[in-house]
Design a protein around this motif. Structure first.
Motif, PDB file in Angstrom:
ATOM      1  N   THR A 111      45.061  55.187  30.662  1.00 16.13           N
ATOM      2  CA  THR A 111      45.717  55.621  28.844  1.00 16.13           C
ATOM      3  C   THR A 111      44.329  54.594  27.763  1.00 16.13           C
ATOM      4  OG1 THR A 111      47.086  55.347  27.677  1.00 16.13           O
ATOM      5  CG2 THR A 111      47.106  53.718  28.590  1.00 16.13           C
ATOM      6  N   PHE A 112      44.398  55.033  26.780  1.00 18.69           N
ATOM      7  CA  PHE A 112      43.421  54.441  25.739  1.00 18.69           C
ATOM      8  C   PHE A 112      44.548  53.055  25.865  1.00 18.69           C
ATOM      9  CE2 PHE A 112      42.367  52.542  21.717  1.00 18.69           C
ATOM     10  CZ  PHE A 112      40.579  52.845  21.650  1.00 18.69           C
ATOM     11  N   GLY A 113      43.150  51.483  25.636  1.00 22.72           N
ATOM     12  CA  GLY A 113      44.264  50.407  25.124  1.00 22.72           C
ATOM     13  C   GLY A 113      42.864  49.741  24.712  1.00 22.72           C
ATOM     14  N   ALA A 128      42.842  35.890  34.110  1.00 18.70           N
ATOM     15  CA  ALA A 128      43.274  36.673  35.825  1.00 18.70           C
ATOM     16  C   ALA A 128      43.984  34.937  36.647  1.00 18.70           C
ATOM     17  CB  ALA A 128      41.778  36.793  36.121  1.00 18.70           C
ATOM     18  N   ALA A 129      43.503  34.134  36.174  1.00 14.25           N
ATOM     19  CA  ALA A 129      44.451  32.729  36.771  1.00 14.25           C
ATOM     20  C   ALA A 129      46.368  32.703  36.234  1.00 14.25           C
ATOM     21  CB  ALA A 129      43.889  31.081  36.339  1.00 14.25           C
ATOM     22  N   GLY A 130      45.974  32.857  35.277  1.00 12.23           N
ATOM     23  CA  GLY A 130      47.634  33.362  34.382  1.00 12.23           C
ATOM     24  C   GLY A 130      48.177  31.901  33.395  1.00 12.23           C
ATOM     25  N   ILE A 131      46.445  31.173  33.522  1.00  7.45           N
ATOM     26  CA  ILE A 131      46.647  29.806  32.136  1.00  7.45           C
ATOM     27  C   ILE A 131      46.524  30.370  30.745  1.00  7.45           C
ATOM     28  CG2 ILE A 131      45.360  28.246  31.630  1.00  7.45           C
ATOM     29  CD1 ILE A 131      44.319  28.012  34.559  1.00  7.45           C
ATOM     30  N   TRP A 132      46.104  31.380  30.535  1.00  5.26           N
ATOM     31  CA  TRP A 132      46.432  32.008  29.101  1.00  5.26           C
ATOM     32  C   TRP A 132      46.361  33.546  29.260  1.00  5.26           C
ATOM     33  CZ3 TRP A 132      40.352  30.766  26.647  1.00  5.26           C
ATOM     34  CH2 TRP A 132      40.961  29.757  26.391  1.00  5.26           C
ATOM     35  N   HIS A 133      47.171  34.075  28.388  1.00 11.27           N
ATOM     36  CA  HIS A 133      47.814  35.052  28.441  1.00 11.27           C
ATOM     37  C   HIS A 133      46.849  36.433  27.497  1.00 11.27           C
ATOM     38  CE1 HIS A 133      50.703  33.999  31.430  1.00 11.27           C
ATOM     39  NE2 HIS A 133      51.273  33.104  30.696  1.00 11.27           N
ATOM     40  N   ASP A 134      46.869  37.816  27.675  1.00 14.45           N
ATOM     41  CA  ASP A 134      45.576  38.508  27.369  1.00 14.45           C
ATOM     42  C   ASP A 134      46.061  38.871  26.511  1.00 14.45           C
ATOM     43  OD1 ASP A 134      43.188  39.777  26.692  1.00 14.45           O
ATOM     44  OD2 ASP A 134      44.186  41.754  26.882  1.00 14.45           O
ATOM     45  N   LEU A 135      46.430  39.349  24.673  1.00 12.17           N
ATOM     46  CA  LEU A 135      47.552  39.591  23.683  1.00 12.17           C
ATOM     47  C   LEU A 135      46.810  41.141  23.651  1.00 12.17           C
ATOM     48  CD1 LEU A 135      48.972  39.443  21.528  1.00 12.17           C
ATOM     49  CD2 LEU A 135      47.074  39.177  19.543  1.00 12.17           C
ATOM     50  N   ARG A 136      47.743  41.832  24.159  1.00  8.98           N
ATOM     51  CA  ARG A 136      47.500  43.677  24.259  1.00  8.98           C
ATOM     52  C   ARG A 136      47.422  44.285  22.596  1.00  8.98           C
ATOM     53  NH1 ARG A 136      48.277  48.016  28.014  1.00  8.98           N
ATOM     54  NH2 ARG A 136      47.042  49.996  26.797  1.00  8.98           N
ATOM     55  N   ILE A 137      46.623  44.489  21.896  1.00 10.98           N
ATOM     56  CA  ILE A 137      46.532  44.982  20.748  1.00 10.98           C
ATOM     57  C   ILE A 137      47.004  46.713  19.973  1.00 10.98           C
ATOM     58  CG2 ILE A 137      45.580  44.891  18.244  1.00 10.98           C
ATOM     59  CD1 ILE A 137      43.338  43.104  19.697  1.00 10.98           C
ATOM     60  N   TRP A 138      46.431  46.891  21.112  1.00  7.91           N
ATOM     61  CA  TRP A 138      46.480  48.498  20.910  1.00  7.91           C
ATOM     62  C   TRP A 138      47.741  49.037  22.645  1.00  7.91           C
ATOM     63  CZ3 TRP A 138      46.052  52.114  16.695  1.00  7.91           C
ATOM     64  CH2 TRP A 138      45.634  53.178  17.411  1.00  7.91           C
ATOM     65  N   PRO A 147      46.397  40.746  49.539  1.00  7.85           N
ATOM     66  CA  PRO A 147      45.930  42.660  49.982  1.00  7.85           C
ATOM     67  C   PRO A 147      47.309  42.877  49.167  1.00  7.85           C
ATOM     68  CG  PRO A 147      46.621  41.341  52.329  1.00  7.85           C
ATOM     69  CD  PRO A 147      46.917  39.662  50.846  1.00  7.85           C
ATOM     70  N   ASN A 148      46.302  44.179  49.124  1.00  8.43           N
ATOM     71  CA  ASN A 148      46.956  45.273  47.901  1.00  8.43           C
ATOM     72  C   ASN A 148      47.810  44.251  46.539  1.00  8.43           C
ATOM     73  OD1 ASN A 148      47.670  47.280  50.048  1.00  8.43           O
ATOM     74  ND2 ASN A 148      49.105  46.295  50.467  1.00  8.43           N
ATOM     75  N   ASN A 149      46.779  43.614  46.161  1.00  6.61           N
ATOM     76  CA  ASN A 149      46.779  42.688  44.684  1.00  6.61           C
ATOM     77  C   ASN A 149      45.591  43.731  43.613  1.00  6.61           C
ATOM     78  OD1 ASN A 149      47.723  41.451  42.666  1.00  6.61           O
ATOM     79  ND2 ASN A 149      45.732  39.880  43.569  1.00  6.61           N
ATOM     80  N   PRO A 150      46.934  44.692  43.496  1.00  2.67           N
ATOM     81  CA  PRO A 150      45.657  45.973  42.104  1.00  2.67           C
ATOM     82  C   PRO A 150      45.474  44.931  40.815  1.00  2.67           C
ATOM     83  CG  PRO A 150      47.624  46.579  42.292  1.00  2.67           C
ATOM     84  CD  PRO A 150      47.621  45.153  42.974  1.00  2.67           C
ATOM     85  N   ALA A 151      44.122  45.579  40.356  1.00  3.80           N
ATOM     86  CA  ALA A 151      43.745  45.338  38.731  1.00  3.80           C
ATOM     87  C   ALA A 151      44.519  45.718  37.802  1.00  3.80           C
ATOM     88  CB  ALA A 151      42.723  45.530  38.167  1.00  3.80           C
ATOM     89  N   VAL A 152      44.994  44.870  37.030  1.00  2.00           N
ATOM     90  CA  VAL A 152      46.376  45.354  35.729  1.00  2.00           C
ATOM     91  C   VAL A 152      45.706  45.801  34.994  1.00  2.00           C
ATOM     92  CG1 VAL A 152      48.505  44.827  37.395  1.00  2.00           C
ATOM     93  CG2 VAL A 152      47.030  42.776  35.455  1.00  2.00           C
ATOM     94  N   ALA A 153      44.570  44.955  33.858  1.00  2.00           N
ATOM     95  CA  ALA A 153      43.363  45.367  33.111  1.00  2.00           C
ATOM     96  C   ALA A 153      42.259  45.926  33.541  1.00  2.00           C
ATOM     97  CB  ALA A 153      43.722  44.121  32.115  1.00  2.00           C
ATOM     98  N   PRO A 154      41.790  46.087  32.920  1.00  4.97           N
ATOM     99  CA  PRO A 154      40.198  46.692  32.866  1.00  4.97           C
ATOM    100  C   PRO A 154      39.160  45.651  32.239  1.00  4.97           C
ATOM    101  CG  PRO A 154      40.520  47.094  30.527  1.00  4.97           C
ATOM    102  CD  PRO A 154      41.883  46.213  31.203  1.00  4.97           C
ATOM    103  N   LEU A 202      34.656  50.724  29.509  1.00  4.55           N
ATOM    104  CA  LEU A 202      35.806  51.293  30.426  1.00  4.55           C
ATOM    105  C   LEU A 202      36.944  49.688  29.757  1.00  4.55           C
ATOM    106  CD1 LEU A 202      34.307  51.152  33.972  1.00  4.55           C
ATOM    107  CD2 LEU A 202      35.447  53.040  32.888  1.00  4.55           C
ATOM    108  N   ALA A 203      37.369  48.823  29.059  1.00  3.21           N
ATOM    109  CA  ALA A 203      37.848  47.805  29.307  1.00  3.21           C
ATOM    110  C   ALA A 203      38.356  48.853  27.962  1.00  3.21           C
ATOM    111  CB  ALA A 203      37.613  46.611  28.616  1.00  3.21           C
ATOM    112  N   PHE A 204      38.444  49.320  27.209  1.00  2.00           N
ATOM    113  CA  PHE A 204      39.364  50.062  25.992  1.00  2.00           C
ATOM    114  C   PHE A 204      39.796  51.243  27.526  1.00  2.00           C
ATOM    115  CE2 PHE A 204      35.830  49.312  23.539  1.00  2.00           C
ATOM    116  CZ  PHE A 204      36.496  48.977  22.417  1.00  2.00           C
ATOM    117  N   ARG A 205      40.048  51.211  28.767  1.00  2.00           N
ATOM    118  CA  ARG A 205      40.556  52.462  29.719  1.00  2.00           C
ATOM    119  C   ARG A 205      41.389  51.532  30.522  1.00  2.00           C
ATOM    120  NH1 ARG A 205      38.466  54.616  34.565  1.00  2.00           N
ATOM    121  NH2 ARG A 205      39.284  56.331  35.164  1.00  2.00           N
ATOM    122  N   TRP A 206      42.756  51.556  30.067  1.00  8.14           N
ATOM    123  CA  TRP A 206      44.206  50.733  30.887  1.00  8.14           C
ATOM    124  C   TRP A 206      44.557  51.468  31.781  1.00  8.14           C
ATOM    125  CZ3 TRP A 206      44.940  46.064  29.661  1.00  8.14           C
ATOM    126  CH2 TRP A 206      44.365  45.029  28.333  1.00  8.14           C
TER     127      TRP A 206
END
Lengths: 271, 300
Positions: free
Chosen positions: B203-205, B290-300, B65-72, B184-188
């Motif tokens: 914000t844009f990202g 999402a499982a924390g095995i890989w980590h997404d690279l934030r470019i912007w 519960p109360n586990n919000p999305a942190v990436a788009p 929508l993946a640009f809308r972080w």
């Protein structure tokens, strides 16, 4: 290039076998040159059909190392090292050696209604066509009737679906129908023929016909599949079927059924 | 050499028999490997991975519960996402549809995957690929077949292949959703610097996942708009692209569309494989992030 061993199928409709010949191959020779050399020096009775030696008459179709190809357009230096096997087309009955009886194709051809243009557009009895209309059907008109596509088509080659009750017209005649059916001036509806006589549904679009076409006609993508889609329009699409029914009820459409031709018996076959 | 004797000449070849000396088996073998791998992955996702279709704060317990999305991002096997209690992508904010049997495990992908799967199954290119590779009818050109009987697509059950255009209509609708998701993946979501919880503003990202999603939807679009049925419906069905209207010969819009689709159609096999790989990889990338095995690279 030196000496090369040729394994050529020799026989007739009662049977036959491969025989080996050794030929001297020099630069620039094609397979048909070697066959002629073998005819001239070792096997004067070797039967081989040929005419133009320029890839335009479609006579010298055969299977070279298992691949259906024109002998006159297959350069010896394009073949891998080692013995070369040469067989007649396997989809058609043997007459002798490399010569097959392709007359079944002409019987199929007779089933297809010829070109029938609409009335002229202008008082001088002419029509106007844009280049793009010509381009599309022109591709199909490149066919030289070598019947390599008919030979490699597994429906005709392995399943021999050439006589009633269920025949398959084969890629060459799908292309002929496409050239007529997509012609902007033509007025004949050949879709019933395609579906119920030439049985376009038997094609499972494995594209071997396209792979072997010496004229590089996109037989499947530009001919057979667009025709299949037209058959879907006419017979299988439920929305278009409903639209036609409504059109008929409102008298907007004129249904004109024409009798379908049947494949004539082979005049040379035994009773 | 072996001699043969039949009334009509040469014997029908046995299964796999051929005079070909090239590696004719390689293409069908690669097709079996590629399609099997994709089907196994898709089956695994549908049967075993109901969650992890987006990157949430708590990576250990996706449905907490109360586990919000942190990436788009949204994994394409779950797009469009019809049911989920807390995803911003969900159309209905509930765990499952009310009519779904309680004893049956629910996965939102189950409701939608039939459409892209049906589109690919009835696709003219894939038909060639699996008729050759799996059904061996024929295994390759001029190679002997395993069966003598043959019905083709002239009879049931393969007559159903004629339904392809209806899957195309669904695929075009799906493309709209996938483009929406990619944009929508640009809308972080803006995250609280201390807790990492979304603040509610955006914000844009750009992340690596954004680029992957964009490439994926581009490849899927090229595959879909090069479809043989699409090419037929937008212009190919006509006999005359520019028949004289008032004596003028002028290429129509449908002719230009048909040319565009033809351009894509000439590489339909390439688009089919690239898009199959990209949709699988995009899905895997987002789920592993999402499982924390890989980590997404934030470019912007």
């Amino acid at each position: 290039m030196g000496k090369t061993i040729f394994r050529i199928w020799r026989g007739d409709k009662t049977g036959g076998q491969f025989r080996e010949y050794q030929a001297e191959v020099s630069e620039g020779m094609v397979v048909l040159d070697v066959v002629h050399q073998i005819q001239a020096t070792q096997a004067p009775d070797l039967a081989c059909r040929w005419n133009c030696k320029a890839g335009k008459c479609g006579s010298c179709s055969a299977e070279i190392n298992g691949q259906p190809r024109l002998m006159c357009m297959t350069r010896m230096d394009s073949l891998p090292p080692g013995p070369v096997t040469l067989e007649p087309m396997r989809a058609f009955p043997i007459i002798k050696d490399l010569v097959t009886d392709v007359s079944w194709n002409y019987r199929i051809n007779k089933l297809i209604p010829p070109f029938k243009p609409r009335p002229p557009d202008f008082p001088d009895g002419t029509w106007r066509l844009a280049q793009e209309e010509v381009d599309r059907v022109q591709e199909f008109r490149k066919c030289i009737e070598c019947f390599l596509c008919q030979n490699v088509c597994h429906v005709l080659r392995d399943h021999q679906m050439k006589e009633p009750p269920e025949i398959f017209g084969g890629p060459r005649f799908m292309i002929r129908v496409a050239a007529l059916e997509m012609h902007p001036l033509d007025t004949v509806d050949r879709l019933p023929l395609l579906k119920d006589v030439l049985n376009i549904g038997l094609c499972n679009i494995t594209k071997c016909c396209t792979e072997v076409c010496p004229e590089e006609i996109h037989i499947t993508d530009n001919g057979i599949i667009p025709l299949k889609e037209r058959v879907v329009d006419a017979y299988y699409d439920p929305l278009l079927w409903l639209a036609r029914k409504v059109g008929n009820l409102l008298g907007l459409r004129k249904n004109k059924k024409i009798p379908l031709p049947t494949l004539q018996k082979n005049p040379t076959s035994e009773a | 050499m072996s001699a043969v004797a039949t009334p009509s000449g040469i014997l029908r070849r046995r299964y796999g028999e051929t005079m070909r000396r090239d590696a004719w088996w390689l293409g069908p073998a690669l097709t079996v490997v590629g399609l099997t791998a994709f089907v196994l992955y898709a089956t695994f996702i549908v049967l075993a991975v109901p969650g992890y279709f987006e990157i949430r704060l708590n990576k250990q317990d996706f449905f907490a519960p109360n586990n919000p999305a942190v990436a788009p991002y949204l994994a394409p096997f779950h797009a469009p996402l019809l049911f989920d209690e807390q995803s911003p992508h969900a159309w209905f904010q509930q765990a499952r549809p009310s009519w779904w049997p309680t004893w049956l495990p629910f996965n939102a992908a189950l409701l939608i995957l039939i459409f892209p799967a049906g589109f690919r199954f009835t696709c003219y290119y894939y038909r060639k690929a699996y008729y050759r590779a799996f059904w061996q009818d024929p295994p390759a050109c001029a190679v002997g077949e395993p069966r003598t009987s043959y019905w083709g697509e002239n009879h049931w059950p393969l007559l159903i292949q004629n339904v392809h255009r209806y899957f195309l209509y669904a695929a075009i609708v799906f493309l709209v959703f996938l483009w929406h998701d990619a944009l929508l993946a640009f809308r972080w979501p803006v995250l609280d610097q201390n807790t990492g919880v979304p603040t509610g503003s955006y914000t844009f990202g750009i992340g690596l996942g954004t680029i992957i999603m964009l490439i994926n939807v581009y490849l899927l679009t090229s595959y879909t708009l090069g479809c043989h049925s699409f090419r037929h419906l937008i212009g190919g069905r006509k006999n005359c692209f520019s028949c004289p209207v008032n004596g003028m010969l002028k290429p129509t819009v449908s002719y230009r569309l048909w040319r565009f689709s033809t351009h894509l159609n000439e590489r339909h096999q390439l688009w089919a494989w690239l898009s199959l790989f990209s949709v699988g990889f995009t899905d895997l990338y987002i789920r592993l992030c999402a499982a924390g095995i890989w980590h997404d690279l934030r470019i912007w």
